[in-house]
Design a protein around this motif. Sequence first.
Motif, mmCIF file in Angstrom:
data_model
loop_
_atom_site.group_PDB
_atom_site.id
_atom_site.type_symbol
_atom_site.label_atom_id
_atom_site.label_comp_id
_atom_site.label_asym_id
_atom_site.label_seq_id
_atom_site.Cartn_x
_atom_site.Cartn_y
_atom_site.Cartn_z
ATOM 1 N N GLY A 34 70.450 60.036 55.749
ATOM 2 C CA GLY A 34 69.878 58.714 55.979
ATOM 3 C C GLY A 34 69.889 57.826 54.757
ATOM 4 O O GLY A 34 70.940 57.458 54.231
ATOM 5 N N ASP A 35 68.676 57.478 54.251
ATOM 6 C CA ASP A 35 68.545 56.446 53.216
ATOM 7 C C ASP A 35 69.275 56.805 51.929
ATOM 8 O O ASP A 35 70.038 55.994 51.388
ATOM 9 N N SER A 38 72.987 56.662 52.321
ATOM 10 C CA SER A 38 73.471 55.278 52.436
ATOM 11 C C SER A 38 73.485 54.593 51.077
ATOM 12 O O SER A 38 74.419 53.848 50.741
ATOM 13 N N PRO A 70 62.322 49.891 54.462
ATOM 14 C CA PRO A 70 63.744 49.859 54.837
ATOM 15 C C PRO A 70 64.624 49.564 53.623
ATOM 16 O O PRO A 70 64.291 48.700 52.810
ATOM 17 N N ARG A 74 71.154 50.539 54.648
ATOM 18 C CA ARG A 74 71.140 51.058 56.022
ATOM 19 C C ARG A 74 71.345 49.953 57.051
ATOM 20 O O ARG A 74 71.423 50.230 58.248
ATOM 21 N N ASN A 76 70.119 46.263 59.043
ATOM 22 C CA ASN A 76 68.878 45.599 59.459
ATOM 23 C C ASN A 76 68.570 45.855 60.937
ATOM 24 O O ASN A 76 68.055 44.982 61.624
ATOM 25 N N ARG A 77 68.904 47.057 61.404
ATOM 26 C CA ARG A 77 68.669 47.341 62.829
ATOM 27 C C ARG A 77 67.175 47.425 63.127
ATOM 28 O O ARG A 77 66.393 47.973 62.345
ATOM 29 N N ILE A 79 65.499 49.121 65.406
ATOM 30 C CA ILE A 79 64.941 50.466 65.629
ATOM 31 C C ILE A 79 64.682 51.150 64.296
ATOM 32 O O ILE A 79 63.656 51.818 64.107
ATOM 33 N N TYR A 80 65.609 50.979 63.338
ATOM 34 C CA TYR A 80 65.449 51.592 62.021
ATOM 35 C C TYR A 80 64.218 51.030 61.316
ATOM 36 O O TYR A 80 63.396 51.770 60.764
ATOM 37 N N ARG A 81 64.047 49.710 61.356
ATOM 38 C CA ARG A 81 62.898 49.088 60.704
ATOM 39 C C ARG A 81 61.585 49.523 61.366
ATOM 40 O O ARG A 81 60.576 49.731 60.681
ATOM 41 N N ALA A 83 61.105 52.429 62.849
ATOM 42 C CA ALA A 83 60.869 53.821 62.439
ATOM 43 C C ALA A 83 60.250 53.880 61.047
ATOM 44 O O ALA A 83 59.325 54.672 60.793
ATOM 45 N N LYS A 84 60.726 53.039 60.122
ATOM 46 C CA LYS A 84 60.159 53.012 58.770
ATOM 47 C C LYS A 84 58.714 52.525 58.796
ATOM 48 O O LYS A 84 57.856 53.035 58.065
#
Length: 271
Positions: A34-35, A38, A70, A74, A76-77, A79-81, A83-84
């Motif tokens: 992941g992070d 990336s 975030p 990674r 700017n999606r 869902i990702y933001r 989750a964070k």
Amino acid sequence: RPPAALEQAVAEDPGAAQRLGRGDLVIWRRALRGDLDSIVHQALRKEPQSRYLGVEPFDADIGSFLANRPVKARGNRRIYRLAKFVQRHRLLLGVLSGALAAVSVALAMAVRQAGVAAAERDGAQAAIAVLSESFRAADPMKMSAGQVSAAEILAAATRRTAELQGRQPQVHARLMAEIGEAELALGIVHPVHPDLERATTWAQGEAGDPELARRLQLLRARQLIAAHQLEPADELLARLERSEAPGAEVLTARAHFLFVVPDPSGARALV
């Protein structure tokens, strides 16, 4: 060629497992996904314009990673933001989830209580309607000059109550218990009582009422004793005595049974 993912690089390193140990290796591989992967890969992009354009954005992404925010590498999606955000506010969201669950339970209980209250109201209204219509049905032509017998009223009530069996089985069963008690008090005996049997069958069912079923069975046993139908009465009393520690009502019914048999000494002992 682009470098391998960090997790893959660690997995393919022959000395990694020996240096870290198998348990720690699993933790490292999970942490490198992941992070971090990336960030490193953006710093190693083959096209210079695709890399970090200076140390400041590189440092900002590392700071975001350490603060569980975030990272720009990674993307700017949404869902990702989200989750964070959840990871940063686990405690608060846990408290809010608990509060929401408590409110949901309270709401469900309130709805259930409202349903119970509505059912009780409907049952009371049905019972009053049966009582009112029973008096009228006992003398539909109004020719008795007020001399309608209790037996006629109870017979009319039984007919009216039978209509509730399909729509309101619980109200039907409770009314049959009351009518049966009244008939027994007046000495009205039914060797066969289909309406009471149907009420008992419903009360004994999965959606029924065990306490009401016990009351109806005891009532039927007392009716059978009064009708001198001793064998079925004995069976019903024995079933009640086996099901649980017999209470005073069951013992009294058994004493009455022994008195009728007759076994006065046994009846006296129970009394």
